[in-house]
Design a protein around this motif. Structure first.
Motif, mmCIF file in Angstrom:
data_model
loop_
_atom_site.group_PDB
_atom_site.id
_atom_site.type_symbol
_atom_site.label_atom_id
_atom_site.label_comp_id
_atom_site.label_asym_id
_atom_site.label_seq_id
_atom_site.Cartn_x
_atom_site.Cartn_y
_atom_site.Cartn_z
ATOM 1 N N MET A 1 0.841 -1.206 0.000
ATOM 2 C CA MET A 1 0.000 0.000 0.000
ATOM 3 C C MET A 1 0.873 1.251 0.000
ATOM 4 O O MET A 1 0.649 2.211 -0.726
ATOM 5 N N GLU A 2 1.940 1.249 0.838
ATOM 6 C CA GLU A 2 2.852 2.385 0.886
ATOM 7 C C GLU A 2 3.526 2.583 -0.456
ATOM 8 O O GLU A 2 3.775 3.699 -0.885
ATOM 9 N N ASN A 3 3.848 1.451 -1.094
ATOM 10 C CA ASN A 3 4.515 1.519 -2.396
ATOM 11 C C ASN A 3 3.625 2.210 -3.427
ATOM 12 O O ASN A 3 4.089 3.031 -4.222
ATOM 13 N N VAL A 4 2.309 1.868 -3.417
ATOM 14 C CA VAL A 4 1.364 2.480 -4.347
ATOM 15 C C VAL A 4 1.279 3.974 -4.104
ATOM 16 O O VAL A 4 1.310 4.779 -5.028
ATOM 17 N N ASN A 5 1.184 4.374 -2.792
ATOM 18 C CA ASN A 5 1.106 5.793 -2.471
ATOM 19 C C ASN A 5 2.341 6.541 -2.908
ATOM 20 O O ASN A 5 2.271 7.654 -3.415
ATOM 21 N N TRP A 6 3.520 5.922 -2.677
ATOM 22 C CA TRP A 6 4.766 6.569 -3.080
ATOM 23 C C TRP A 6 4.782 6.782 -4.576
ATOM 24 O O TRP A 6 5.137 7.857 -5.061
ATOM 25 N N GLU A 7 4.364 5.749 -5.335
ATOM 26 C CA GLU A 7 4.374 5.855 -6.793
ATOM 27 C C GLU A 7 3.387 6.915 -7.265
ATOM 28 O O GLU A 7 3.651 7.654 -8.207
ATOM 29 N N THR A 8 2.230 6.967 -6.591
ATOM 30 C CA THR A 8 1.224 7.958 -6.961
ATOM 31 C C THR A 8 1.755 9.366 -6.764
ATOM 32 O O THR A 8 1.661 10.207 -7.646
ATOM 33 N N ASN A 9 2.351 9.610 -5.546
ATOM 34 C CA ASN A 9 2.883 10.931 -5.265
ATOM 35 C C ASN A 9 4.037 11.263 -6.188
ATOM 36 O O ASN A 9 4.190 12.384 -6.656
ATOM 37 N N HIS A 10 4.858 10.266 -6.442
ATOM 38 C CA HIS A 10 6.009 10.450 -7.313
ATOM 39 C C HIS A 10 5.550 10.831 -8.727
ATOM 40 O O HIS A 10 6.129 11.713 -9.360
ATOM 41 N N SER A 11 4.476 10.176 -9.194
ATOM 42 C CA SER A 11 3.935 10.489 -10.512
ATOM 43 C C SER A 11 3.426 11.910 -10.551
ATOM 44 O O SER A 11 3.630 12.622 -11.522
ATOM 45 N N GLY A 12 2.712 12.306 -9.452
ATOM 46 C CA GLY A 12 2.158 13.641 -9.429
ATOM 47 C C GLY A 12 3.231 14.701 -9.456
ATOM 48 O O GLY A 12 3.083 15.753 -10.058
ATOM 49 N N GLN A 13 4.383 14.452 -8.759
ATOM 50 C CA GLN A 13 5.456 15.423 -8.709
ATOM 51 C C GLN A 13 6.232 15.463 -10.012
ATOM 52 O O GLN A 13 6.607 16.518 -10.497
ATOM 53 N N SER A 14 6.514 14.318 -10.567
ATOM 54 C CA SER A 14 7.362 14.246 -11.755
ATOM 55 C C SER A 14 6.602 14.543 -13.029
ATOM 56 O O SER A 14 7.204 14.853 -14.044
ATOM 57 N N GLY A 15 5.295 14.421 -12.985
ATOM 58 C CA GLY A 15 4.505 14.652 -14.186
ATOM 59 C C GLY A 15 4.483 13.428 -15.072
ATOM 60 O O GLY A 15 4.519 12.296 -14.589
ATOM 61 N N PHE A 16 4.458 13.660 -16.385
ATOM 62 C CA PHE A 16 4.283 12.577 -17.340
ATOM 63 C C PHE A 16 5.293 12.687 -18.480
ATOM 64 O O PHE A 16 5.934 13.729 -18.672
ATOM 65 N N ILE A 17 5.394 11.609 -19.217
ATOM 66 C CA ILE A 17 6.242 11.579 -20.414
ATOM 67 C C ILE A 17 5.339 11.400 -21.619
ATOM 68 O O ILE A 17 4.575 10.427 -21.702
ATOM 69 N N LEU A 18 5.387 12.352 -22.547
ATOM 70 C CA LEU A 18 4.596 12.272 -23.774
ATOM 71 C C LEU A 18 5.389 11.520 -24.835
ATOM 72 O O LEU A 18 6.428 12.006 -25.298
ATOM 73 N N VAL A 19 4.914 10.337 -25.176
ATOM 74 C CA VAL A 19 5.612 9.529 -26.184
ATOM 75 C C VAL A 19 5.562 10.223 -27.541
ATOM 76 O O VAL A 19 6.554 10.304 -28.267
ATOM 77 N N ASP A 88 9.507 20.486 -27.725
ATOM 78 C CA ASP A 88 10.031 19.285 -27.062
ATOM 79 C C ASP A 88 10.879 18.451 -28.018
ATOM 80 O O ASP A 88 11.935 17.937 -27.645
ATOM 81 N N GLN A 89 10.404 18.319 -29.271
ATOM 82 C CA GLN A 89 11.153 17.552 -30.257
ATOM 83 C C GLN A 89 12.483 18.231 -30.583
ATOM 84 O O GLN A 89 13.519 17.574 -30.689
ATOM 85 N N ALA A 90 12.461 19.546 -30.720
ATOM 86 C CA ALA A 90 13.682 20.293 -31.049
ATOM 87 C C ALA A 90 14.698 20.240 -29.910
ATOM 88 O O ALA A 90 15.907 20.181 -30.147
ATOM 89 N N MET A 91 14.211 20.248 -28.657
ATOM 90 C CA MET A 91 15.102 20.260 -27.491
ATOM 91 C C MET A 91 15.404 18.871 -26.950
ATOM 92 O O MET A 91 16.210 18.711 -26.037
ATOM 93 N N GLY A 92 14.738 17.858 -27.529
ATOM 94 C CA GLY A 92 14.964 16.493 -27.067
ATOM 95 C C GLY A 92 14.354 16.208 -25.709
ATOM 96 O O GLY A 92 14.834 15.349 -24.960
ATOM 97 N N VAL A 93 13.281 16.942 -25.366
ATOM 98 C CA VAL A 93 12.590 16.760 -24.084
ATOM 99 C C VAL A 93 11.168 16.305 -24.376
ATOM 100 O O VAL A 93 10.532 16.783 -25.312
ATOM 101 N N ASN A 94 10.672 15.381 -23.568
ATOM 102 C CA ASN A 94 9.297 14.926 -23.785
ATOM 103 C C ASN A 94 8.504 14.831 -22.491
ATOM 104 O O ASN A 94 7.546 14.079 -22.378
ATOM 105 N N LYS A 95 8.899 15.627 -21.501
ATOM 106 C CA LYS A 95 8.200 15.618 -20.219
ATOM 107 C C LYS A 95 7.188 16.749 -20.144
ATOM 108 O O LYS A 95 7.346 17.783 -20.783
ATOM 109 N N ILE A 96 6.139 16.520 -19.363
ATOM 110 C CA ILE A 96 5.147 17.549 -19.067
ATOM 111 C C ILE A 96 4.741 17.397 -17.609
ATOM 112 O O ILE A 96 4.466 16.284 -17.150
ATOM 113 N N SER A 97 4.761 18.486 -16.867
ATOM 114 C CA SER A 97 4.411 18.426 -15.448
ATOM 115 C C SER A 97 2.909 18.205 -15.293
ATOM 116 O O SER A 97 2.134 18.455 -16.227
ATOM 117 N N ALA A 98 2.514 17.767 -14.109
ATOM 118 C CA ALA A 98 1.090 17.517 -13.852
ATOM 119 C C ALA A 98 0.247 18.787 -14.007
ATOM 120 O O ALA A 98 -0.823 18.743 -14.629
#
Length: 320
Positions: A1-19, A88-98
């Motif tokens: 359960m703690e692992n799920v919460n950590w991953e959830t919070n971690h996802s919220g902080q780090s945002g997402f990766i747009l493929v 993002d393509q020009a800079m080689g970045v594909n992240k987006i914050s939450a």
């Protein structure tokens, strides 16, 4: 359960990766250049159309007011997703914050929802113009147009305010890779580790309602329009009526067809590749097609464009 919460919070902080779509292409640089050219065409085409409608007094009618609103919507529509994708393509970045993802999702859903209702308002305008021409100036005066436009924007924003917070509050404990080039609701929902079936059902019903009301207005308007055209004696008047309606119906079919596929077909019909192709069509290509459909097939707009470019009849006579 703690692992799920950590991953959830971690996802919220780090945002997402747009493929994104570039990872699927064998020639990403060429695709990037093509999309950049399409972006410029969409921005220039819609901006010129807005300028023409607001500067030429002959275009100060309800029909062109709604076309200018549609063009404004298209400028915002393509600006919400494409510039970030290209940067993002020009800079080689594909992240987006939450928070960025939430803002992008809200704007996109709001604009899409508003466009549904704007297309219905445009169909009603055509109905009044063709079926009640003598009362057109009264039924579609400036105040009525502003009220209809405000209503369309409001209803679209309701959709955005409703879907965005719910989608973004789900826990995301799976891979943070969004198989899309922007934060579209169905693509983000696939990352959730909780049961989203109830929300997906509610979203489906919401989309049915958002589509059902405009489709009813559009189909009813065109039913009476066709009846009126059928009774017309003049072939020239019939041709003009069909010309003004065909442009609008082309846009309706393009936009509604893509929306039905994205939000109303079962998951078994969807793949990330198909979803991206459809999204490219109505997110990137439709904003380019709209000004072309409403300008090249419209004598009034082309006349205003020639006047702006100073190649109208008056200038030609001066040269002679």
């Amino acid at each position: 359960m703690e692992n799920v919460n950590w991953e959830t919070n971690h996802s919220g902080q780090s945002g997402f990766i747009l493929v994104g779509i570039f990872s699927q292409s064998k020639h990403p640089t060429l695709l990037c250049v093509v999309i950049f050219i399409v972006l410029l065409m969409a921005l220039i085409g819609n901006t010129v159309l807005i300028f023409l409608i607001h500067s030429d007094t002959h275009l100060h009618t309800a029909m062109y007011f709604f076309i200018s609103q549609l063009s404004l919507m298209d400028v915002m529509y393509i600006s919400v997703t494409v510039p970030k994708m290209l940067i993002d393509q020009a800079m080689g970045v594909n992240k987006i914050s939450a928070p960025e993802c939430a803002v992008q999702m809200f704007l996109y859903v709001t604009l899409a929802g508003s466009e549904f209702f704007f297309l219905a308002a445009m169909a009603y305008d055509r109905y009044v113009a063709i079926c009640h021409p003598l009362r057109y100036s009264v039924l579609m005066n400036h105040r009525v147009c502003l009220l209809l436009a405000s209503g369309c924007w409001f209803l679209g924003s309701v959709d955005g305010f409703m879907l965005t917070p719910i989608t973004m509050t789900f826990p995301f404990c799976r891979s943070r890779e969004i198989h899309h080039f922007f934060c579209e609701v169905p693509a983000v929902m696939k990352l959730s580790c909780s049961d989203t079936s109830l929300y997906e059902t509610l979203m489906y019903l919401c989309c049915v309602l958002m589509l059902l009301i405009p489709v009813t207005v559009i189909s009813s308007s065109y039913f009476f329009i066709l009846l009126t055209i059928h009774r017309m004696n003049s072939a020239e008047v019939r041709k003009k009526a069909f010309a003004t309606c065909s442009s609008h119906m082309t846009v309706v079919i393009l936009f509604y067809g893509a929306a039905v596929y994205t939000y109303m077909l079962p998951n078994s019909y969807h793949t990330p590749e198909k979803d991206m192709v459809v999204s490219v069509f109505y997110t990137i290509l439709t904003p380019v097609l709209n000004p072309l459909i409403y300008s090249f097939r419209n004598k009034d707009v082309m006349g205003a464009l020639k006047k702006m470019l100073n190649v109208g009849p008056v200038h030609q006579e001066t040269i002679k």
